[in-house]
Design a protein around this motif. Structure first.
Motif, PDB file in Angstrom:
ATOM      1  N   SER A   1       0.854  -1.517   0.019  1.00  0.00           N
ATOM      2  CA  SER A   1      -0.074  -0.099   0.081  1.00  0.00           C
ATOM      3  C   SER A   1       0.997   1.367  -0.004  1.00  0.00           C
ATOM      4  N   GLU A   2       0.753   2.107  -0.946  1.00  0.00           N
ATOM      5  CA  GLU A   2       1.390   3.212  -1.278  1.00  0.00           C
ATOM      6  C   GLU A   2       3.005   3.108  -0.876  1.00  0.00           C
ATOM      7  N   GLY A   3       3.529   1.995  -1.631  1.00  0.00           N
ATOM      8  CA  GLY A   3       4.879   1.550  -1.775  1.00  0.00           C
ATOM      9  C   GLY A   3       5.430   0.913  -0.685  1.00  0.00           C
ATOM     10  N   LEU A   4       4.601   0.684   0.346  1.00  0.00           N
ATOM     11  CA  LEU A   4       5.023  -0.293   1.567  1.00  0.00           C
ATOM     12  C   LEU A   4       4.410  -1.589   1.814  1.00  0.00           C
ATOM     13  N   PRO A   5       5.170  -2.460   2.145  1.00  0.00           N
ATOM     14  CA  PRO A   5       4.663  -3.742   2.465  1.00  0.00           C
ATOM     15  C   PRO A   5       3.850  -3.691   3.769  1.00  0.00           C
ATOM     16  N   ILE A   6       2.536  -4.321   3.739  1.00  0.00           N
ATOM     17  CA  ILE A   6       1.686  -4.471   4.998  1.00  0.00           C
ATOM     18  C   ILE A   6       1.275  -6.061   5.032  1.00  0.00           C
ATOM     19  N   GLY A   7       1.751  -6.062   6.499  1.00  0.00           N
ATOM     20  CA  GLY A   7       1.565  -7.699   6.710  1.00  0.00           C
ATOM     21  C   GLY A   7       0.364  -8.113   7.698  1.00  0.00           C
ATOM     22  N   ALA A   8       0.291  -9.525   8.134  1.00  0.00           N
ATOM     23  CA  ALA A   8      -0.811  -9.568   9.480  1.00  0.00           C
ATOM     24  C   ALA A   8      -0.005 -10.584  10.133  1.00  0.00           C
ATOM     25  N   GLN A   9      -0.579 -10.818  11.423  1.00  0.00           N
ATOM     26  CA  GLN A   9       0.222 -11.862  12.453  1.00  0.00           C
ATOM     27  C   GLN A   9      -0.771 -12.691  12.728  1.00  0.00           C
ATOM     28  N   LEU A  10      -0.311 -14.022  13.116  1.00  0.00           N
ATOM     29  CA  LEU A  10      -0.914 -15.121  13.490  1.00  0.00           C
ATOM     30  C   LEU A  10      -0.233 -15.606  14.494  1.00  0.00           C
ATOM     31  N   ILE A  11      -1.047 -15.817  15.554  1.00  0.00           N
ATOM     32  CA  ILE A  11      -0.722 -16.345  16.774  1.00  0.00           C
ATOM     33  C   ILE A  11      -1.095 -17.741  17.138  1.00  0.00           C
ATOM     34  N   GLY A  12      -0.504 -18.783  17.691  1.00  0.00           N
ATOM     35  CA  GLY A  12      -1.373 -20.217  17.968  1.00  0.00           C
ATOM     36  C   GLY A  12      -0.729 -20.566  19.497  1.00  0.00           C
ATOM     37  N   GLY A  13      -1.494 -21.685  19.800  1.00  0.00           N
ATOM     38  CA  GLY A  13      -1.012 -22.065  20.932  1.00  0.00           C
ATOM     39  C   GLY A  13       0.520 -22.506  21.249  1.00  0.00           C
TER      40      GLY A  13
END
Length: 487
Positions: free
Chosen positions: A450-462
């Motif tokens: 987005s607008e030249g920048l990478p955007i990520g997400a986080q996954l959390i597990g047990g």
């Protein structure tokens, strides 16, 4: 992934899994791979300053030994011949563990940290030390010893910290793998800022043991003892450009080691019981800060990809447990740092001194200027309760999907420009600070640009469910084609 016809000078573009397989098959040599990576380092590092203390002759000699082992038919590790960077706060034999501090830059380490030993045993070949902030305690990567590391996507934005050099080098193609460590987002946030993958393992899975550290005193060397938060929250972990490479590196680094205070005696292996995919609960906010629109879009896109792949995904309006964990982080970390603050003030640079001043000011708004000992002890007690409750919630059949941060990569030095902005960062980083308090595995994976920048997400597990977290991350990754600088 690059094809098997990749030219020798383009091998730096290949994934670690491909490189290891082709070296094993004698399709390419470890020396060719190292020369390609060194060429990429020479091309990009003078601008980015991601890696420091690069010793080409030493790296090529190690790669040559790897090739001779292949020729001799020796048993090969899963990362045989693959280049990896090691962070400047991690002991690597023959290199100073400077942590970006001039006063610590003169004495070479006599041995390897356990995570470095594990990577070597798996066949990985260290090349270059990745830069970090002074004392590795900022979400930025600059210090007076080595200078500033830049984000290859946007030089005006942080590459993240404290493993910013590792992430910047990965994104630019200097190495296919990197070692990092994380006590407040230092693997996961840089990975997200630079559009790569970073895994914070469960505390105890990857050994955090290192040779004893000493301080010089008038009475001679004194062995240093680290505060409780380091033992309970800090982890070593892998960073790479693909989830598959992170999975491979994690397996190599997960060597049982009871010298580590929280080390476990055996590895947890994924079961093959054909169970259904875990459910995924989406936690976008915790009621303290609004997300940037691009952050919300990335979380929504990640959720959509998981749904399409057959995961049952539900949106949660709020999750007080994560909010409380993030708030506890600011108490426990800050009070432990208070004990070493005079040393940091004496040996550190201006940026870390200002950053710590602003950190303490932000923490004081939550916990007062000087919390009482009773408050600190009760914080540790509450932490145990939160760990139990989250494990009961997640078990082995549920994941959490969150933002990485409420904002995209911060503008450079945003934490030291003025205290109000520093407090904004403190609040925005709740997904990064909540996890270390609890000790659960979490991975950040790029989703979109987005607008030249990478955007990520986080996954959390047990706890010890890294395989479930990485399985889901691969699903998200599959829809993120093009989130690389040279695609």
């Amino acid at each position: 992934m690059a094809s098997t016809t990749t030219a020798p000078d383009e091998l730096w573009q290949c994934a670690a899994t491909e490189l290891a397989a082709r070296i094993r098959a004698r399709d390419i040599s470890a020396v060719d791979v190292m020369r390609s990576c060194l060429g990429r380092i020479e091309e990009t590092n003078p601008v980015l300053n991601a890696l420091v203390d690069v010793r080409p002759d030493e790296a090529l000699a190690a790669a040559d030994r790897a090739d001779r082992a292949v020729a001799a038919g020796e048993e090969l590790g899963p990362l045989h011949g693959v280049p990896v960077s090691i962070k400047i706060n991690t002991d690597q034999r023959g290199y100073p563990t400077s942590n970006g501090v001039r006063a610590l830059s003169h004495r070479p380490a006599e041995g390897d940290a356990a995570c470095v030993s594990a990577l070597r045993a798996a066949g990985a070949v260290p090349v270059g030390r990745s830069n970090s902030p002074s004392f590795s305690f900022r979400w930025f990567s600059t210090n007076d010893l080595y200078g500033r590391t830049l984000n290859p996507w946007d030089h005006g934005r942080t590459p993240g910290g404290s493993s910013g050099g590792a992430a910047s080098g990965l994104a630019a193609g200097m190495t296919p793998l990197a070692q990092g460590n994380d006590i407040g987002g230092s693997i996961r946030f840089p990975a997200a800022c630079c559009g790569v993958v970073g895994l914070r393992p469960t505390v105890g899975l990857v050994s955090d043991w290192a040779p004893p550290a000493y301080a010089e005193t008038p009475d001679g060397p004194v062995e240093l003892d680290f505060p409780p938060t380091v033992h309970a929250m800090a982890v070593q972990g892998p960073m790479a450009r693909t989830v598959g490479d992170v999975r491979l590196a994690l397996a190599a680094m997960s060597v049982p080691d009871l010298r580590h205070v929280h080390g476990i005696p055996a590895l947890r292996r994924p079961s093959a019981d054909g169970r259904d995919r875990p459910k995924v609960a989406v936690v976008r906010e915790i009621g303290t800060v609004k997300n940037h629109p691009a952050v919300d879009r990335a979380v929504g896109e990640a959720a959509a990809r998981l749904t399409e792949a057959g995961y049952e995904v539900e949106e949660l309006a709020d999750m007080p447990l994560l909010a409380e964990a993030s708030r506890l982080w600011s108490l426990l970390i800050t009070e432990d740092i208070r004990l070493i603050r005079p040393v940091v003030a004496r040996l550190g640079d201006d940026s870390i001194r200002t950053a710590l001043d602003n950190h303490f000011a932000a923490a004081a708004e939550l916990w007062r200027e000087r919390p009482e000992l009773e408050t600190y002890i009760n914080g540790w007690a509450r932490r145990a309760t939160l760990i139990t409750r989250l494990q009961e919630l997640l078990g082995s059949d549920r994941l959490l999907l969150t933002p990485v941060c409420a904002e995209p990569a911060f503008e450079q030095d945003a934490d030291i420009t003025e205290p109000g902005r520093a407090r904004d960062l403190f609040t925005a980083m709740w997904p990064m600070t909540a996890v270390p308090v609890l000790g659960f595995p979490a991975v950040t994976v790029p989703v979109l640009v987005s607008e030249g920048l990478p955007i990520g997400a986080q996954l959390i597990g047990g706890r010890f469910e890294e395989h479930l977290v990485l399985d889901a991350a691969e699903v998200i990754e599959a829809g993120s084609e093009g989130v690389t600088l040279w695609s």
